[in-house]
Write a protein that holds these residues in place. Structure first.
Motif, PDB file in Angstrom:
ATOM      1  N   ILE A   1       0.790   8.843   4.055  1.00 50.18           N
ATOM      2  CA  ILE A   1       1.780   9.652   3.342  1.00 50.18           C
ATOM      3  C   ILE A   1       3.057   9.760   4.164  1.00 50.18           C
ATOM      4  O   ILE A   1       4.164   9.586   3.657  1.00 50.18           O
ATOM      5  N   LYS A   2       2.897  10.023   5.462  1.00 54.91           N
ATOM      6  CA  LYS A   2       4.052  10.133   6.349  1.00 54.91           C
ATOM      7  C   LYS A   2       4.846   8.827   6.368  1.00 54.91           C
ATOM      8  O   LYS A   2       6.069   8.826   6.227  1.00 54.91           O
ATOM      9  N   ALA A   3       4.144   7.699   6.503  1.00 55.34           N
ATOM     10  CA  ALA A   3       4.812   6.397   6.548  1.00 55.34           C
ATOM     11  C   ALA A   3       5.507   6.093   5.226  1.00 55.34           C
ATOM     12  O   ALA A   3       6.617   5.551   5.209  1.00 55.34           O
ATOM     13  N   ALA A   4       4.884   6.449   4.112  1.00 52.51           N
ATOM     14  CA  ALA A   4       5.469   6.175   2.796  1.00 52.51           C
ATOM     15  C   ALA A   4       6.747   6.973   2.587  1.00 52.51           C
ATOM     16  O   ALA A   4       7.750   6.443   2.098  1.00 52.51           O
ATOM     17  N   VAL A   5       6.734   8.256   2.945  1.00 45.49           N
ATOM     18  CA  VAL A   5       7.930   9.095   2.778  1.00 45.49           C
ATOM     19  C   VAL A   5       9.051   8.585   3.674  1.00 45.49           C
ATOM     20  O   VAL A   5      10.203   8.489   3.242  1.00 45.49           O
ATOM     21  N   GLU A   6       8.729   8.238   4.915  1.00 45.52           N
ATOM     22  CA  GLU A   6       9.763   7.742   5.828  1.00 45.52           C
ATOM     23  C   GLU A   6      10.344   6.417   5.345  1.00 45.52           C
ATOM     24  O   GLU A   6      11.536   6.176   5.468  1.00 45.52           O
TER      25      GLU A   6
ATOM     26  N   ARG B   1       0.839  -1.206   0.000  1.00 49.13           N
ATOM     27  CA  ARG B   1       0.000   0.000   0.000  1.00 49.13           C
ATOM     28  C   ARG B   1       0.877   1.261   0.000  1.00 49.13           C
ATOM     29  O   ARG B   1       0.603   2.223  -0.721  1.00 49.13           O
ATOM     30  N   LEU B   2       1.933   1.257   0.799  1.00 49.49           N
ATOM     31  CA  LEU B   2       2.789   2.446   0.893  1.00 49.49           C
ATOM     32  C   LEU B   2       3.494   2.743  -0.425  1.00 49.49           C
ATOM     33  O   LEU B   2       3.767   3.902  -0.736  1.00 49.49           O
ATOM     34  N   MET B   3       3.777   1.715  -1.213  1.00 51.98           N
ATOM     35  CA  MET B   3       4.429   1.927  -2.503  1.00 51.98           C
ATOM     36  C   MET B   3       3.486   2.594  -3.506  1.00 51.98           C
ATOM     37  O   MET B   3       3.931   3.187  -4.479  1.00 51.98           O
ATOM     38  N   LYS B   4       2.175   2.498  -3.276  1.00 57.16           N
ATOM     39  CA  LYS B   4       1.194   3.076  -4.184  1.00 57.16           C
ATOM     40  C   LYS B   4       0.711   4.454  -3.755  1.00 57.16           C
ATOM     41  O   LYS B   4      -0.016   5.109  -4.493  1.00 57.16           O
ATOM     42  N   VAL B   5       1.095   4.913  -2.573  1.00 60.59           N
ATOM     43  CA  VAL B   5       0.600   6.194  -2.045  1.00 60.59           C
ATOM     44  C   VAL B   5       1.244   7.373  -2.773  1.00 60.59           C
ATOM     45  O   VAL B   5       0.553   8.265  -3.253  1.00 60.59           O
ATOM     46  N   LEU B   6       2.569   7.387  -2.873  1.00 63.00           N
ATOM     47  CA  LEU B   6       3.269   8.486  -3.535  1.00 63.00           C
ATOM     48  C   LEU B   6       3.323   8.210  -5.032  1.00 63.00           C
ATOM     49  O   LEU B   6       3.840   7.187  -5.455  1.00 63.00           O
ATOM     50  N   LEU B   7       2.789   9.128  -5.825  1.00 63.12           N
ATOM     51  CA  LEU B   7       2.790   8.946  -7.274  1.00 63.12           C
ATOM     52  C   LEU B   7       3.998   9.593  -7.928  1.00 63.12           C
ATOM     53  O   LEU B   7       4.628   9.000  -8.791  1.00 63.12           O
ATOM     54  N   ALA B   8       4.306  10.843  -7.530  1.00 65.28           N
ATOM     55  CA  ALA B   8       5.435  11.547  -8.149  1.00 65.28           C
ATOM     56  C   ALA B   8       5.764  12.791  -7.333  1.00 65.28           C
ATOM     57  O   ALA B   8       4.888  13.359  -6.687  1.00 65.28           O
TER      58      ALA B   8
END
Length: 105
Positions: free
Chosen positions: A48-53, A11-18
């Motif tokens: 979003i926070k977890a994905a960036v970290e 899921r975290l890999m799909k949160v940030l698009l660009a």
């Protein structure tokens, strides 16, 4: 339990698009020490926070989101609309930075 462990890696890999690379995003990055990302429309602030970290190995201080409405456009007599987008303004802890010009390791 950290924020990264609450969500699945898939899921975290799909949160940030660009990352958003624009004049306004660059100005915000320099002035407020924030990074701007285009994110999935259903993404939440904790995701979003977890994905960036997880992806960039940095500490996130806060996340603010902005929903952008797609513009109305015309082509002849037909009208349409661009897709709605969601942007995340991510504030990093002091001393942290994300450099997009480096190649990923």
């Amino acid at each position: 339990m950290s924020a990264v462990q609450k969500f699945s890696d898939e899921r975290l890999m799909k949160v940030l698009l660009a990352p958003v690379i624009s004049e306004k995003a660059t100005f915000v990055a320099e002035k407020n020490e924030q990074v701007v990302f285009l994110v999935a429309p259903d993404a939440t602030k904790p995701e979003i926070k977890a994905a960036v970290e997880m992806l960039f190995k940095v500490q996130v201080e806060s996340v603010q989101v902005a929903n952008r409405i797609g513009k109305q456009k015309r082509s002849g007599r037909f009208t349409g609309r661009r897709n709605h987008t969601k942007r995340a303004f991510v504030s990093l802890q002091p001393g942290q930075e994300i450099n997009f010009t480096e190649e990923a390791k």
